[in-house]
Write a protein that holds these residues in place. Structure first.
Motif, PDB file in Angstrom:
ATOM      1  N   ASP A  79       6.732  32.251  -4.794  1.00 54.19           N
ATOM      2  CA  ASP A  79       6.794  31.185  -5.800  1.00 54.19           C
ATOM      3  C   ASP A  79       5.569  31.151  -6.714  1.00 54.19           C
ATOM      4  OD1 ASP A  79       4.965  30.323  -3.964  1.00 54.19           O
ATOM      5  OD2 ASP A  79       6.010  28.462  -3.450  1.00 54.19           O
ATOM      6  N   HIS A  80       4.631  32.108  -6.571  1.00 50.53           N
ATOM      7  CA  HIS A  80       3.497  32.194  -7.486  1.00 50.53           C
ATOM      8  C   HIS A  80       2.887  33.588  -7.431  1.00 50.53           C
ATOM      9  CE1 HIS A  80       1.574  31.350  -3.624  1.00 50.53           C
ATOM     10  NE2 HIS A  80       0.499  31.914  -4.108  1.00 50.53           N
ATOM     11  N   LEU A  81       2.248  34.004  -8.533  1.00 55.87           N
ATOM     12  CA  LEU A  81       1.553  35.279  -8.562  1.00 55.87           C
ATOM     13  C   LEU A  81       0.280  35.197  -7.736  1.00 55.87           C
ATOM     14  CD1 LEU A  81       1.777  36.558 -12.249  1.00 55.87           C
ATOM     15  CD2 LEU A  81       2.499  37.807 -10.222  1.00 55.87           C
ATOM     16  N   PHE A  82      -0.020  36.250  -6.988  1.00 54.48           N
ATOM     17  CA  PHE A  82      -1.183  36.224  -6.103  1.00 54.48           C
ATOM     18  C   PHE A  82      -2.316  37.106  -6.610  1.00 54.48           C
ATOM     19  CE2 PHE A  82       2.270  38.875  -4.506  1.00 54.48           C
ATOM     20  CZ  PHE A  82       1.705  40.148  -4.539  1.00 54.48           C
ATOM     21  N   MET A 130       4.880  32.500 -18.697  1.00 51.79           N
ATOM     22  CA  MET A 130       4.645  33.934 -18.873  1.00 51.79           C
ATOM     23  C   MET A 130       4.408  34.617 -17.527  1.00 51.79           C
ATOM     24  SD  MET A 130       2.127  34.035 -22.190  1.00 51.79           S
ATOM     25  CE  MET A 130       2.683  33.566 -23.817  1.00 51.79           C
ATOM     26  N   LYS A 131       3.621  33.971 -16.675  1.00 48.39           N
ATOM     27  CA  LYS A 131       3.352  34.533 -15.349  1.00 48.39           C
ATOM     28  C   LYS A 131       4.629  34.625 -14.525  1.00 48.39           C
ATOM     29  CE  LYS A 131      -1.442  32.914 -15.045  1.00 48.39           C
ATOM     30  NZ  LYS A 131      -2.381  32.021 -14.333  1.00 48.39           N
ATOM     31  N   ASP A 132       5.504  33.636 -14.662  1.00 46.06           N
ATOM     32  CA  ASP A 132       6.778  33.671 -13.954  1.00 46.06           C
ATOM     33  C   ASP A 132       7.615  34.866 -14.415  1.00 46.06           C
ATOM     34  OD1 ASP A 132       6.161  31.417 -12.511  1.00 46.06           O
ATOM     35  OD2 ASP A 132       7.205  30.041 -13.849  1.00 46.06           O
ATOM     36  N   PRO A 152      13.220  31.799  -8.789  1.00 49.61           N
ATOM     37  CA  PRO A 152      12.839  32.744  -9.841  1.00 49.61           C
ATOM     38  C   PRO A 152      12.972  32.209 -11.260  1.00 49.61           C
ATOM     39  CG  PRO A 152      15.011  33.275  -8.996  1.00 49.61           C
ATOM     40  CD  PRO A 152      14.465  32.192  -8.106  1.00 49.61           C
ATOM     41  N   LEU A 153      13.734  31.129 -11.454  1.00 52.23           N
ATOM     42  CA  LEU A 153      13.980  30.633 -12.803  1.00 52.23           C
ATOM     43  C   LEU A 153      13.090  29.461 -13.190  1.00 52.23           C
ATOM     44  CD1 LEU A 153      17.890  30.783 -12.873  1.00 52.23           C
ATOM     45  CD2 LEU A 153      16.238  32.561 -13.435  1.00 52.23           C
TER      46      LEU A 153
END
Length: 228
Positions: A79-82, A130-132, A152-153
């Motif tokens: 659910d988030h960029l690491f 943008m990160k998503d 994801p959305l």
């Protein structure tokens, strides 16, 4: 493709699953739906091999988890960029290509271009939306047997949501399995083959979406609103 028997896990006093069982075959896009705290993210992390503090048996593609081999055919989108905000997209692309032999750089580059991004951008420059987009592009650029997508959305504009769903359909492998955890039921319902609704660690619904609609004369979103 996935076989779960008597899965139990707790975080402190909170019991997430207690003797939870579930079987899923290949050739399906599955919607995993439930209210906050129902165990959706925990379940995906277990299937991805990131959560191991459970009891019970979890088999994925005939491999019992936890097992490092599973990472070779499972693509998990958290659910988030690491990554640190200093990373450029080109750096992240190289890392994914190094760690995952099934990562398609050309596919990734085409996706981020369609999203209006470029490889020279670093994460610090990017909004959450943008990160998503980067995150989902990374996940779908692998040629995996199982895709696990956690919300994801979220954070995406309607045009980007449609593009992501179209990519999922265009790249769907009849020998694979995609599980999408989401609250945006109306957005994904059109691409689903099966719906699984969970709450308090229990399965409330596990049906093929066309059979569900025929029997209940309602959409999955209407069912969710009625139940919760």
């Amino acid at each position: 493709m996935i076989k779960i028997d008597n899965l139990s896990i707790s975080y402190g006093p909170k019991e997430v699953f207690n003797n939870f069982s579930l079987n899923l075959s290949k050739n399906q896009i599955v919607g995993l739906v439930g209210p906050n705290g129902s165990g959706k993210t925990t379940l995906l992390k277990i299937l991805a091999g990131l959560e191991t503090t459970y009891t019970g048996d979890v088999m994925v593609n005939n491999i019992k988890l936890p097992n490092n081999m599973a990472k070779s055919f499972i693509s998990f989108q958290p659910d988030h960029l690491f990554f640190d905000d200093r990373y450029k997209l080109s750096d992240i692309e190289k890392l994914y290509a190094y760690f995952f032999c099934d990562f398609d750089c050309r596919k990734f580059e085409n996706m981020i271009k369609e999203f209006g991004l470029n490889l020279n951008m670093n994460l610090k420059q990017m909004s959450k939306g943008m990160k998503d987009k980067v995150q989902i592009a990374l996940t779908l650029s692998r040629k995996a047997k199982i895709y696990l997508l956690d919300e994801p959305l979220n954070g995406l504009d309607p045009a980007a949501r449609k593009k992501i769903l179209d990519i999922m359909i265009d790249n769907f492998d009849e020998n694979g399995l995609t599980i999408i955890s989401t609250h945006l039921i109306s957005q994904i319902e059109r691409i689903l083959d099966r719906a699984i609704v969970i709450n308090n660690g229990k399965v409330l619904l596990n049906e093929r979406i066309d059979e569900f609609r025929e029997k209940n004369k309602m959409s999955l979103e209407e069912y969710f609103e009625e139940v919760f």
